[in-house]
Design a protein around this motif. Structure first.
Motif, short mmCIF file in Angstrom:
data_model
loop_
_atom_site.label_atom_id
_atom_site.label_comp_id
_atom_site.label_asym_id
_atom_site.label_seq_id
_atom_site.Cartn_x
_atom_site.Cartn_y
_atom_site.Cartn_z
N ARG A 88 -8.56 -11.04 -1.39
CA ARG A 88 -9.30 -9.94 -2.00
C ARG A 88 -10.68 -10.41 -2.49
NH1 ARG A 88 -7.91 -6.42 -7.50
NH2 ARG A 88 -9.78 -5.15 -7.39
N SER A 121 -11.64 0.96 -3.81
CA SER A 121 -12.04 1.34 -5.17
C SER A 121 -13.20 0.48 -5.65
CB SER A 121 -10.86 1.19 -6.13
OG SER A 121 -9.84 2.11 -5.82
N SER A 128 0.84 -1.19 0.00
CA SER A 128 0.00 0.00 0.00
C SER A 128 0.88 1.25 0.00
CB SER A 128 -0.90 0.02 1.24
OG SER A 128 -2.02 -0.82 1.07
N ARG A 177 -1.69 -3.54 -1.11
CA ARG A 177 -2.60 -2.62 -1.81
C ARG A 177 -3.85 -3.33 -2.32
NH1 ARG A 177 0.86 -1.44 -5.09
NH2 ARG A 177 0.27 -2.87 -6.76
N GLU A 178 -3.69 -4.56 -2.78
CA GLU A 178 -4.81 -5.29 -3.36
C GLU A 178 -5.91 -5.56 -2.34
OE1 GLU A 178 -5.40 -9.33 -6.09
OE2 GLU A 178 -3.41 -8.44 -5.83
N GLU A 196 -6.46 -0.41 -0.73
CA GLU A 196 -6.98 0.62 -1.63
C GLU A 196 -7.82 0.04 -2.77
OE1 GLU A 196 -2.85 2.32 -0.39
OE2 GLU A 196 -3.78 0.34 -0.68
N GLU A 197 -7.44 -1.15 -3.25
CA GLU A 197 -8.18 -1.70 -4.39
C GLU A 197 -9.57 -2.19 -3.99
OE1 GLU A 197 -5.97 -4.40 -6.83
OE2 GLU A 197 -4.21 -3.08 -6.91
#
Length: 398
Positions: A327, A364, A131, A356-357, A360-361
């Protein structure tokens, strides 16, 4: 030569362990089956094993014994009796900065698979997956240090808890108001009434309270809160303390988890709440919600990568293909629960991941599929505080 005997036993333990259960449970079972080890023996052998795992993906070509000793050197902040016996040439260098200590290990090994010298980033090699805002080298180096034990003092108990700690002669720091940092082995349960006076809760987990402030949520007393992946209830107790008396519903995937939560709530003095069991990854699961929640707390299952300095065996055995699996589960859970959120309500998404996956992803994904707007989003860095690293995002439904 007792430390060489401890080293040999550590090699044996590591050879038997395959990462299928927490190492803390495995090694307790190992010692239970062989009663010849005294308490000091068990402590030293366990420490050597953890030093091995703290090297993560670094030094893959060293033998198990060499890797244990290298880990002991890199994890030792000062010279010590064990290192003096196992590697006397390194003992006097134990107090050096870790970057210099890597050069000592590299000088006597050609352990890197690429042929290049290893350094802290080799411990955690997935820099590009992190991230935003994480210092890769500092984060990787944090695995070489045992994290603190953190205690959150409950409202109105500040003076009492500090007096009890002082009276017991327990050293502590206060990185933030209401937050106590202690040595990891502190017997805090012998000094204070856990959950009633203080809650064992990591520093970054305590910082989730910054996302629960009434002015941020525009929350009135009695706000309807659903802690949908409640686990042992730490975030629910935090919400209760920050928001006052709330209309609380909790859920998790297994009845045994809810049973543990109920015990903890009883100790915390929380008696008014609803609970149910549900697999939120199953789109057909029944959700027993009598009213639409105004706040959903979703501390979702994740890789746990922000907590691996506490359980470094997970770092050692980790395969990056797991990130996509987590995820996928996270997207299923948020899709299932957001549909229950009241208009104008808030959704608090939390992980203890650094990837990050998963962070933030997924946020999103929430924005794109459900139209929620970000109110506050932050990576809660703990690696520079001997604490966990977490991620939190507060979103609002129009």
């Amino acid at each position: 030569m007792k430390f060489f005997a401890h080293l040999n036993t550590a090699v044996q333990v590591i050879g038997q362990y395959k990462g299928q259960q927490p190492f803390g449970i495995f090694i307790k079972d190992f010692f239970r089956q062989d009663k010849k080890y005294g308490s000091r023996d068990r402590k030293n052998i366990s420490h050597l094993c953890y030093c091995y795992f703290r090297l993560g993906k670094g030094y893959p070509l060293l033998t198990v014994e060499e890797r244990i000793v290298a880990g002991l050197f890199l994890c030792s902040a000062t010279p010590n009796e064990m290192l003096a016996q196992l590697k006397p040439a390194w003992n006097d260098q134990a107090g050096l900065p870790v970057e210099e200590k890597f050069s000592f290990v590299n000088a006597v090994s050609s352990s890197s698979a690429s042929g290049a010298p290893d350094a802290a980033p080799a411990i955690f090699p997935w820099k590009d997956a992190l991230s935003a805002g994480i210092d890769h080298e500092a984060f990787s180096g944090s695995f070489l240090v045992q994290p603190h034990l953190f205690l959150r003092i409950r409202p109105g108990k500040e003076k009492m808890v500090q007096q009890k700690l002082d009276g017991a002669g327990i050293s502590y720091g206060m990185p933030a108001p209401h937050c106590i940092a202690l040595a990891n082995a502190s017997k805090i349960d012998e000094v204070i009434r856990l959950n009633k006076e203080g809650v064992i809760q990591d520093y970054s987990s305590q910082r989730v309270g910054e996302f629960l402030q009434p002015e941020l949520l525009a929350a009135a007393p009695g706000v309807r809160v659903w802690d949908c992946c409640a686990a042992s209830g730490g975030k629910s107790i935090l919400a209760w303390d920050v928001l006052g008396s709330i209309d609380l519903t909790v859920s998790d995937i297994r009845e045994s988890i809810i049973a543990n939560l109920k015990k903890r709530f009883a100790e915390a003095g929380i008696t008014k709440y609803r609970s149910f069991v549900a697999d939120l990854g199953d789109p057909q699961a029944t959700l027993q919600l009598p009213v639409s929640p105004q706040l959903i707390i979703a501390d979702v299952p994740c890789s746990g990568s922000g907590t691996w300095s506490r359980t470094p065996e997970q770092l050692y055995y980790f395969e990056p293909a797991a990130i996509a699996r987590y995820r996928g589960l996270q997207q299923k859970i948020v899709s299932r629960v957001i549909e229950k959120l009241a208009p104008g309500g808030h959704f608090l998404y939390i992980t203890c991941s650094v990837f990050r996956e998963e962070n933030e992803e997924v946020v999103s994904f929430i924005q794109q599929h459900f139209g929620l707007a970000i109110v506050k989003m932050e990576l809660l860095r703990g690696y520079d505080q001997q604490a966990d690293t977490m991620f939190a995002a507060l979103l609002k439904k129009d």
